[in-house]
Structure formats: structure tokens, C-alpha cells
Scaffold this active site. Structure first.
Site, short mmCIF file in Angstrom:
data_model
loop_
_atom_site.label_atom_id
_atom_site.label_comp_id
_atom_site.label_asym_id
_atom_site.label_seq_id
_atom_site.Cartn_x
_atom_site.Cartn_y
_atom_site.Cartn_z
N ARG A 1 -1.04 4.98 19.17
CA ARG A 1 -1.41 6.25 18.54
C ARG A 1 -2.29 7.06 19.48
NH1 ARG A 1 0.71 5.55 13.61
NH2 ARG A 1 0.36 3.58 12.55
N ASP B 1 -1.39 1.49 -3.83
CA ASP B 1 -2.18 0.43 -4.46
C ASP B 1 -3.58 0.93 -4.83
OD1 ASP B 1 -2.96 0.56 -1.80
OD2 ASP B 1 -3.39 -1.57 -1.63
N ARG C 1 -5.02 4.28 21.03
CA ARG C 1 -5.20 2.89 20.58
C ARG C 1 -3.86 2.32 20.12
NH1 ARG C 1 -4.99 3.13 14.96
NH2 ARG C 1 -5.49 0.92 14.77
N ASP D 1 -3.14 6.31 -3.10
CA ASP D 1 -1.94 5.72 -2.49
C ASP D 1 -1.35 4.65 -3.42
OD1 ASP D 1 -3.86 3.77 -2.11
OD2 ASP D 1 -3.07 3.14 -0.17
N SER E 1 0.80 -1.22 0.00
CA SER E 1 0.00 0.00 0.00
C SER E 1 0.84 1.28 0.00
CB SER E 1 -0.95 -0.06 1.20
OG SER E 1 -1.82 1.01 1.21
N SER F 1 -1.49 0.65 17.56
CA SER F 1 -1.51 0.55 16.09
C SER F 1 -1.63 -0.92 15.68
CB SER F 1 -0.23 1.14 15.52
OG SER F 1 0.01 0.63 14.24
N GLY F 2 -2.30 -1.16 14.56
CA GLY F 2 -2.37 -2.52 14.04
C GLY F 2 -1.28 -2.78 13.01
N GLU G 1 -12.80 5.82 6.10
CA GLU G 1 -11.86 6.23 7.13
C GLU G 1 -11.39 7.63 6.74
OE1 GLU G 1 -9.68 2.61 9.16
OE2 GLU G 1 -9.01 2.84 7.11
C1 16G Z 1 -4.39 -0.53 7.46
C2 16G Z 1 -5.85 -0.52 7.10
C3 16G Z 1 -6.39 0.88 7.15
C4 16G Z 1 -6.15 1.46 8.52
C5 16G Z 1 -4.69 1.37 8.91
C6 16G Z 1 -4.52 1.73 10.36
C7 16G Z 1 -7.05 -1.87 5.49
C8 16G Z 1 -7.13 -2.33 4.07
N1 16G Z 1 -6.05 -1.04 5.75
O1 16G Z 1 -3.63 0.18 6.54
O2 16G Z 1 -7.74 0.81 6.86
O3 16G Z 1 -6.54 2.80 8.57
O4 16G Z 1 -4.25 0.04 8.75
O5 16G Z 1 -3.20 1.58 10.74
O6 16G Z 1 -7.85 -2.24 6.33
P1 16G Z 1 -2.79 1.62 12.25
O7 16G Z 1 -3.52 0.51 12.96
O8 16G Z 1 -1.32 1.47 12.24
O9 16G Z 1 -3.21 2.96 12.79
MG MG Z 2 -3.66 1.22 0.16
#
Ligand code: 16G
Ligand code: MG
Length: 550
Positions: free
Chosen positions: A515, A286, A506, A284, A70, A508-509, A378
Site C-alpha cells: 500500500r 461485524d 507498507r 462494517d 468483517s 498489506s497484512g 485507525e
Molecule cells: C485488519 C485490522 C485493521 C487494519 C487492517 C489493515 C484488526 C481487528 N483489523 O482489518 O485494524 O486497519 O487490517 O489492513 O486489527 P492492511 O494491512 O491490508 O492494510
Molecule cells: Mg470489522
């Protein structure tokens, strides 16, 4: 019991000889699949090829695998699986994906046995796996590893070459819907979207304050390549001036350009001419995120992000649907990051209900499916609209209802065409752009007219490094922190001191950090609020490294 006399010799041989597990550390299937330095991902790709075949056999349909990272820089890459309905991989299988990625080479077949017997997967089906990749130079060799995995379990890889993430989602759904949703080819995709666009645009390409020229920042990625096909299909109806289309391998992907750069830095991208008041947009790497912006006469960059796009779309659809005379349950889904001013505007002015979901497209998508028309975005520009099947049928039935007026029939046909313009499977920057352009054209609005609808609250995003980010847990769609004990009370006390203050934290994922988001009546106060909260997180959740500072 399924027939599982499958010969796993090739799986073993490929794993040991061609794609051995090179990394000792564990990886995790995160919010958007696996993402890491491309050089570490060969075995992960191979194993995802294996898993994709199992998923396809389990679901008795074709699935997709997209190779992309991405908006990450060029040395990174990643992989995510796409389910038969074109949606992201079902969550319960993310655990299998993580298990597959981390098991030792010698135990790989044991894990395959485990999933096959637990889920009673029939191993004789010949399944198709659609493979797509973005423009990263590492993608072709990773695709080879992926295809080896698919072949090792006797699946059939179908390589779509370089495509946007949303294109691949679309192809997967087209295939599984037996072409009802569209033709699963690039040609089919361009034709469906551009025909709908031209039909909605009609004969006059400009209208009121709307002029049909847009500057498009392709982030030096796949969006830059694909927009050219659209321009050919659209002819003069929309003049897309394309920028940031460097050759593959120049290291420029997402570099100082693209939707994430513009949104995070709140600044104009490199490589796009700075023309005052001119409508511009960025996608972005992709092409699943979209951000609009313009420069004012003082060279200040004004962003129109996912919140603004969502509201523009929800308002337009609400008006359109009202003119059909049909009762429709329309709702909007946002995340905690949505600007408070946007939520106020949509609930109070437009009277459209808003639901909140956790960060990550899969959560928003499923929440949106609860409405007949669910708009979700988002703030970072990722989103789309989903329409319930029953709603589409209701529209088609109403077309046959002779007691409705000509105007109502016209409005129904228009809504059906709008549905054709939208990629419902996942956020699609190009489809979203065509929809925004359609709405602005129909309203006769400039980008400034669009911006005037409401004023965003100033906000600030910060990062805090902590020893273990899993120590922080949240609820209420990430707006309330449960752990560590007492942190939410402290945040509440701090927030109460700020006018129009709001803040949440939260983990980060996608990165190993926490964050912090804050908004308040002025930029100084938003900055100060986020700093106070970040320092609290640092103190109460074992912060590491330098203390947060502005
Ligand atoms: C990923 C997610 C995006 C989200 C971001 C948050 C998809 C396809 N992409 O890029 O939607 O905003 O993670 O990142 O779901 P973070 O958890 O690091 O804040
Ligand atoms: Mg993307």
C-alpha cells in the site's frame, strides 16, 4: 510436568473423517486472524477449536472465537481468537495458530503434543470457549467445525449465536473478570451501555445545533440486527433510523454500503436516503468500525472518519477530566494513515500527546494502555478508549474526598458513566456511536460544527502488486521503509517536492500487495505524489502486472 495422558483418538478421527485439510497452500494468521473463501476454511476452523481449548487451559480462563470476515464480501469468512482479557490473541500464539492451520492431518496430534509439552499445559481442565459469528450464510457450518475442534479436546463450547465482534470480546472479558466488568449476556451488554447513555443524555434530548436523529447504515450485517435492541432500550432519547438490513444470504453484506465502502470510496452508501445536511453513520460487517458523514447541498459527501472521532473524544475527555481537578495522563494513538492535519490539531491545539503504532488494532491497543486514558483509532473508524485500572480507582477514591467541590464530584461521576458507555476491550462501532452522539449532544454541535475543527489534507491511497511483498520492510511505526535499500531515500526526494507532502509505503497484512499513502496540499498533488511513489515501489521492489496509474 502437566498431566498429559489425554486420549487424542477423537482429534485424529475428526481430523481425518470430518475436517480433513483440503488446501495445499499455507495460510497465515494475519492482522485479524485467518480470512479466506469460506469454502476453504472448514479444517482451519476445526483446528482453531483445538487451539482455543489449549489457549484457555494455558491461560486458565475462558477464551473467545469469532467467525467473521468483517468488511470482506459475503463469500469470504474468517476466524480470530480472543484472549481472556477480551483482547486479541497474544502475538506469540499467532505462530502456533499458523502452525496448527498448516500441518498435515496426520501430524496434527504431534503439534498438539509439542505445544502441550513446551508450555506445560494442564490437559485436565474443563474450559469454556465462547463462540460468536456474524451473519454470513457460511458461518453456521464453520461454527460446527469449530465446535468439533473444541469438543475433540474436551472443551466446552458456549455458542452466543450471531453477535458483533466487539460483543464477543466484551462477553469474554466479563466472564473472566467474574462479572466485574459486566454481565456476559447480550441483555447485560445492552443494559450497561444504554443505561450509561440515557444517564448522560438527561432530560433534554436535543441541544443547540444537535438533533437526536441519526441515519444508521448496518452494512446488511450483524450491526443492523443489534442496533434494533439498542433502539428499544434508548426509547426517544436517540432516534436511530436504520437502513441496510437485508436478509441473511442475499449477498448484500458490505455490498456498496458499510463503513469500509464509505471510507475507501469516499462516497455515500447505497440504501440510505440522501437527506442534505443529515447526520449519518455506517458500521462494517461485524460492527467494529464506525464512520460518520453527511451530504452537503451540492450532494458532496463529507466524511468524518476515525481521526475525527478520536479527536472529538480526546478533546471531550480532556475537558471532562480537567473539570474533575485530577491530574491525568491522557494520550492519543494513531497510525501512519492518520491525516497530518489531525495530528497537528491534536498536538498543537489540544496539547494532547500522540503516539504512533503499526496498523492493526492489537498494536494500537497496547500502545494506548501506556496512558492513564488512552484513546486510539485507525482512520478507518476502528478504535476505542482504554482506562488504566489505577485511574478508575483514583476516580472512585476522589468521590470520597470531601475537600472536592460538588462540581468536581459531579464531573467525576460523569467520567465514571462515560467509562460505562465504552467497550474497552476492542473498537465497538455501536458503543463508539453512542459516545459520539453523547459528545455532540453535550456540546450542542451539528455534524458540520464538528467538521469545522480542522481541514483534512487531501490524500490518496494506492496499491502496488509486487513479486514478494515481504521484500518490503518498515520501521518507525511503518512510516519509514528499510528495505529495499534506497527506496526511502527516493521517497524522501519525491516528497520534498510537494507542499505539505507526506508519503509512506507498507506491505498489506491482509492482501498480497503493497500500500502507498500520500497526502499533500491539494488533491491533484496528493494523487501525483502517490503515483510517483507507487511507480518507485514498482521499479525497486519487483512490481508485477500493469504499472500503477491514477
Ligand atoms: C485488519 C485490522 C485493521 C487494519 C487492517 C489493515 C484488526 C481487528 N483489523 O482489518 O485494524 O486497519 O487490517 O489492513 O486489527 P492492511 O494491512 O491490508 O492494510
Ligand atoms: Mg470489522
Amino acid at each position: 510436568m502437566a498431566n498429559n495422558h489425554f486420549n487424542y483418538k477423537t482429534v485424529y478421527a475428526f481430523a481425518r473423517e470430518m475436517h480433513p485439510k483440503t488446501e495445499k497452500f499455507d495460510v497465515q494468521y494475519g492482522t485479524a486472524g485467518f480470512r479466506a473463501k469460506a469454502s476453504t476454511l472448514g479444517y482451519v476452523m476445526y483446528r482453531m477449536g483445538l487451539l482455543a481449548v489449549l489457549r484457555a487451559r494455558y491461560k486458565k480462563g475462558c477464551v473467545g472465537v469469532m467467525i467473521t470476515a468483517s468488511h470482506n464480501p459475503e463469500p469470504d469468512n474468517g476466524v480470530k481468537l480472543i484472549d481472556p482479557c477480551g483482547e486479541m490473541l497474544e502475538q506469540s500464539w499467532e505462530l502456533w495458530a499458523t502452525k496448527f492451520a498448516n500441518v498435515a492431518d496426520d501430524e496434527l496430534v504431534d503439534v498438539i503434543h509439542e505445544i502441550v509439552s513446551k508450555l506445560d499445559i494442564e490437559m485436565t481442565q474443563r474450559v469454556e470457549i465462547l463462540v460468536g459469528k456474524d451473519t454470513r450464510p457460511s458461518s453456521p457450518s464453520l461454527a460446527k467445525a469449530l465446535c468439533d475442534g473444541i469438543l475433540a479436546l474436551s472443551g466446552k463450547p458456549i455458542d452466543y449465536g450471531i453477535v458483533t465482534t466487539p460483543q464477543l470480546h466484551y462477553f469474554v472479558y466479563c466472564k473472566n473478570s467474574k462479572h466485574e466488568y459486566g454481565i456476559p449476556t447480550e441483555e447485560g451488554y445492552y443494559t450497561k451501555l444504554s443505561n450509561a447513555f440515557k444517564k448522560l443524555r438527561g432530560e433534554s434530548f436535543n441541544n443547540g445545533n444537535y438533533f437526536n436523529k441519526i441515519l444508521f447504515d448496518g452494512a446488511n450485517g450483524v450491526g443492523a440486527k443489534k442496533i434494533k435492541y439498542f433502539q428499544e432500550c434508548l426509547g426517544d432519547s436517540l432516534k436511530i433510523e436504520m437502513y441496510n438490513d437485508e436478509l441473511i444470504g442475499t449477498g448484500k453484506l458490505n455490498f456498496m454500503c458499510g463503513a469500509d465502502y464509505v471510507k475507501v470510496k469516499q462516497t455515500f452508501p447505497n440504501g440510505v436516503p440522501q437527506i442534505t445536511e443529515q447526520r449519518c453513520c455506517s458500521v462494517d460487517g461485524d460492527a467494529d468500525r464506525l464512520i460518520y458523514y453527511y451530504l452537503d447541498e451540492n450532494k458532496k459527501c463529507h466524511l468524518l472518519d476515525g481521526d475525527r472521532i478520536a479527536i472529538l473524544i480526546a478533546e471531550y475527555l480532556k475537558e471532562m477530566v480537567e473539570s474533575t481537578g485530577l491530574e491525568v495522563d491522557l494520550g492519543l494513538v494513531q497510525t501512519a494513515y492518520a491525516n497530518g492535519a489531525s495530528t497537528d490539531y491534536i498536538t498543537q491545539k489540544l496539547k494532547v500527546p500522540v503516539s504512533f503504532a503499526c496498523t492493526g488494532i492489537k498494536y494500537l491497543h497496547h500502545e494506548a494502555q501506556k496512558f492513564e486514558i488512552g484513546v486510539y483509532f485507525e482512520a478507518n473508524g476502528h478504535g476505542t478508549i482504554v482506562f488504566k485500572k489505577e485511574f478508575k480507582e483514583k476516580l472512585k477514591l476522589a468521590l470520597e474526598n470531601t475537600s472536592l467541590s460538588n462540581e468536581q464530584h459531579g464531573a467525576i461521576k460523569k467520567v465514571l458513566t462515560i467509562i460505562d458507555l465504552i467497550n474497552e476491550t476492542v473498537g465497538d462501532a455501536i458503543s463508539d456511536m453512542l459516545l459520539v452522539e453523547t459528545i455532540l449532544h453535550s456540546k450542542g454541535w451539528s455534524i458540520q460544527d464538528w467538521e469545522k475543527k480542522y481541514t483534512d489534507l487531501p490524500n490518496r491511497l494506492m496499491k502496488v502488486s509486487v513479486k514478494d511483498r515481504t521484500q518490503i520492510t518498515t520501521t518507525n511505526s511503518e512510516r519509514t521503509c528499510i528495505k529495499p535499500d534506497g527506496l526511502q531515500d527516493e521517497i524522501d526526494t519525491i516528497v520534498a517536492r510537494y507542499k505539505a507532502g507526506r508519503s509512506f509505503v507498507r506491505p498489506s497484512g491482509t492482501e498480497d500487495l503493497v500500500r502507498v499513502y500520500a497526502e499533500a496540499i491539494s488533491q491533484e498533488e496528493a494523487d501525483q505524489l502517490s503515483l510517483e511513489v507507487a511507480l518507485k515501489v514498482y521499479d525497486m521492489a519487483d512490481g508485477i502486472g500493469p504499472k500503477p496509474s491514477l
